[in-house]
Design an enzyme around this catalytic site. Structure first.
Site, PDB file in Angstrom:
ATOM      1  N   HIS A   1       6.017  93.853 107.074  1.00  0.00           N
ATOM      2  CA  HIS A   1       5.775  95.618 106.078  1.00  0.00           C
ATOM      3  C   HIS A   1       7.878  95.584 106.052  1.00  0.00           C
ATOM      4  O   HIS A   1       7.558  96.520 105.586  1.00  0.00           O
ATOM      5  CB  HIS A   1       5.475  96.321 106.720  1.00  0.00           C
ATOM      6  CG  HIS A   1       3.750  96.413 106.800  1.00  0.00           C
ATOM      7  ND1 HIS A   1       3.428  95.327 106.979  1.00  0.00           N
ATOM      8  CD2 HIS A   1       2.987  97.033 106.227  1.00  0.00           C
ATOM      9  CE1 HIS A   1       1.750  95.355 106.639  1.00  0.00           C
ATOM     10  NE2 HIS A   1       1.991  96.429 105.560  1.00  0.00           N
TER      11      HIS A   1
ATOM     12  N   CYS B   1       8.364  92.046 111.780  1.00  0.00           N
ATOM     13  CA  CYS B   1       7.391  92.537 110.816  1.00  0.00           C
ATOM     14  C   CYS B   1       6.931  93.045 109.336  1.00  0.00           C
ATOM     15  O   CYS B   1       8.718  93.275 108.618  1.00  0.00           O
ATOM     16  CB  CYS B   1       6.782  93.910 111.342  1.00  0.00           C
ATOM     17  SG  CYS B   1       5.730  94.900 110.606  1.00  0.00           S
TER      18      CYS B   1
ATOM     19  N   CYS C   1       2.685  87.489 109.303  1.00  0.00           N
ATOM     20  CA  CYS C   1       2.486  88.654 109.853  1.00  0.00           C
ATOM     21  C   CYS C   1       2.451  88.016 110.707  1.00  0.00           C
ATOM     22  O   CYS C   1       2.364  87.713 111.518  1.00  0.00           O
ATOM     23  CB  CYS C   1       0.799  88.424 109.275  1.00  0.00           C
ATOM     24  SG  CYS C   1       0.866  90.239 110.953  1.00  0.00           S
TER      25      CYS C   1
ATOM     26  N   GLU D   1       1.715 101.531 104.714  1.00  0.00           N
ATOM     27  CA  GLU D   1       0.785 101.435 104.322  1.00  0.00           C
ATOM     28  C   GLU D   1       0.169 102.983 103.881  1.00  0.00           C
ATOM     29  O   GLU D   1      -0.833 102.874 102.525  1.00  0.00           O
ATOM     30  CB  GLU D   1      -0.763 101.023 105.091  1.00  0.00           C
ATOM     31  CG  GLU D   1      -0.129  99.667 105.496  1.00  0.00           C
ATOM     32  CD  GLU D   1      -0.818  98.445 105.039  1.00  0.00           C
ATOM     33  OE1 GLU D   1      -2.177  98.698 103.967  1.00  0.00           O
ATOM     34  OE2 GLU D   1      -0.107  97.425 104.800  1.00  0.00           O
TER      35      GLU D   1
ATOM     36  N   ASP E   1      -1.921  88.487 105.144  1.00  0.00           N
ATOM     37  CA  ASP E   1      -1.065  90.131 106.211  1.00  0.00           C
ATOM     38  C   ASP E   1      -2.205  90.528 106.207  1.00  0.00           C
ATOM     39  O   ASP E   1      -3.050  91.115 105.595  1.00  0.00           O
ATOM     40  CB  ASP E   1      -0.074  89.912 105.364  1.00  0.00           C
ATOM     41  CG  ASP E   1       0.564  91.476 106.690  1.00  0.00           C
ATOM     42  OD1 ASP E   1       0.687  91.595 107.537  1.00  0.00           O
ATOM     43  OD2 ASP E   1       0.940  92.522 106.082  1.00  0.00           O
ATOM     44  N   SER E   2      -2.062  91.485 107.179  1.00  0.00           N
ATOM     45  CA  SER E   2      -2.732  92.779 107.286  1.00  0.00           C
ATOM     46  C   SER E   2      -2.870  93.934 106.402  1.00  0.00           C
ATOM     47  O   SER E   2      -3.744  94.066 106.025  1.00  0.00           O
ATOM     48  CB  SER E   2      -2.749  93.497 108.300  1.00  0.00           C
ATOM     49  OG  SER E   2      -0.956  94.043 108.136  1.00  0.00           O
TER      50      SER E   2
HETATM   51  N1  DGL Z   1       2.866  92.840 108.495  1.00  0.00           N
HETATM   52  C1  DGL Z   1       2.568  92.627 110.041  1.00  0.00           C
HETATM   53  C2  DGL Z   1       3.451  91.846 110.712  1.00  0.00           C
HETATM   54  O1  DGL Z   1       4.315  91.513 110.012  1.00  0.00           O
HETATM   55  C3  DGL Z   1       2.095  94.519 110.152  1.00  0.00           C
HETATM   56  C4  DGL Z   1       0.983  94.116 111.059  1.00  0.00           C
HETATM   57  C5  DGL Z   1       0.091  95.613 111.267  1.00  0.00           C
HETATM   58  O2  DGL Z   1      -0.283  96.040 110.620  1.00  0.00           O
HETATM   59  O3  DGL Z   1       0.621  96.449 112.037  1.00  0.00           O
HETATM   60  O4  DGL Z   1       3.253  92.614 112.060  1.00  0.00           O
END
Ligand code: DGL
Length: 278
Positions: A199, A197, A78, A163, A15-16
């Site tokens: 997150h 998402c 992600c 984050e 993931d990011s």
């Molecule tokens: N967890 C990522 C997703 O599912 C987040 C993306 C981001 O870094 O903006 O889209």
């Protein structure tokens, strides 16, 4: 034993940033015997407002890194990466890198499941700007559930709140309520909202607070865990290439201590991550 059976490694989860931990957590509960290697590109998160080419490049770098660590199967935990990079990687990169390796995303399994959840077929999607603009959910839903109506809302400030460790802060309430209202103002008939998402489950308490109780809030963790278990059942040739000692390791492109402290809270266990550069 054939030669490939010796080439075993952990399942990579990418993931990011921290969001993929919500997927990893559910996968580990379902498949505790497997080894996992989590990679959070926290130094470059969020991906959500980045261009197609940048998300693709960053995701490919991460996938290649996980392959170099022995992963034969990588889950893009992600939505943004699944929307903007998955198809390219599957179709154009994997055949050159190693055609026996696999990369799977989170959008298709979620869309397959939504048919069992929604009664009215009026679906709300919350996601990053990148995911919503890509229309990946609209396209997949149109393929599998052509009668469904899709209403989408991007939530550009939700990932930065997570984050930056502000998910439980008072400031988060304003933006959680704002985007939910913007989605629900599009239709009074929405009966299910996909948290598109990874997150967003970290904001779940606040999301529930501002969503009418008759609306299903669909998290992806359990869906992806079921889908992965099913994939491994259907693909014994990949299953034997996944190591199974119940070990989970963590990589971050940010500071290790920073990652450890937040990841430990999310996963409720001590995390000892390793810093890497991509
Ligand atoms: N967890 C990522 C997703 O599912 C987040 C993306 C981001 O870094 O903006 O889209």
């Amino acid at each position: 034993m054939n030669k490939q059976a010796h080439n075993i490694g952990p399942i990579g989860v990418f993931d990011s940033g921290y969001g993929g931990l919500t997927i990893l957590d559910a996968i580990r509960k379902k498949l505790p015997q497997y080894n996992f290697l989590y990679l959070g590109d926290n130094a470059r998160a969020p991906y959500g407002s980045r261009s197609f080419n940048i998300v693709y490049r960053f995701t490919l770098e991460a996938v290649k890194y996980l392959f170099s660590q022995g992963c034969n199967l990588v889950i893009l935990a992600c939505n943004t990466a699944s929307a903007k990079a998955l198809r390219n990687i599957q179709q154009n990169d994997l055949p050159n890198i190693d055609p026996t390796k696999r990369v799977l995303g989170v959008i298709r399994p979620t869309v397959e499941k939504i048919g069992e959840i929604s009664r009215s077929g009026n679906i709300g999607i919350l996601g990053t700007t990148g995911t919503i603009q890509s229309k990946s959910y609209d396209i997949e839903i149109e393929k599998i559930h052509p009668k469904f109506n899709v209403f989408s809302q991007s939530c550009p400030l939700w990932v930065p709140l997570v984050e930056n460790q502000e998910a439980n802060g008072e400031g988060a309430d304003f933006f959680v309520q704002k985007y939910i209202n913007q989605l629900l103002n599009q239709s009074a008939d929405i009966d299910s909202i996909i948290l598109g998402c990874t997150h967003y489950p970290i904001l779940l308490d606040k999301i529930r607070k501002y969503t009418p109780s008759h609306i299903n809030i669909v998290e992806q963790g359990a869906i992806i865990a079921d889908s992965l278990a099913d994939y491994l059942n259907r693909h014994p040739e990949m299953n034997i290439r996944c190591s199974k000692n119940g070990i989970c390791s963590y990589l971050t492109t940010e500071d290790e201590d920073k990652f450890n402290s937040l990841a430990s809270i999310f996963l409720n266990e001590k995390i000892d991550s390793k810093h890497i550069d991509l």
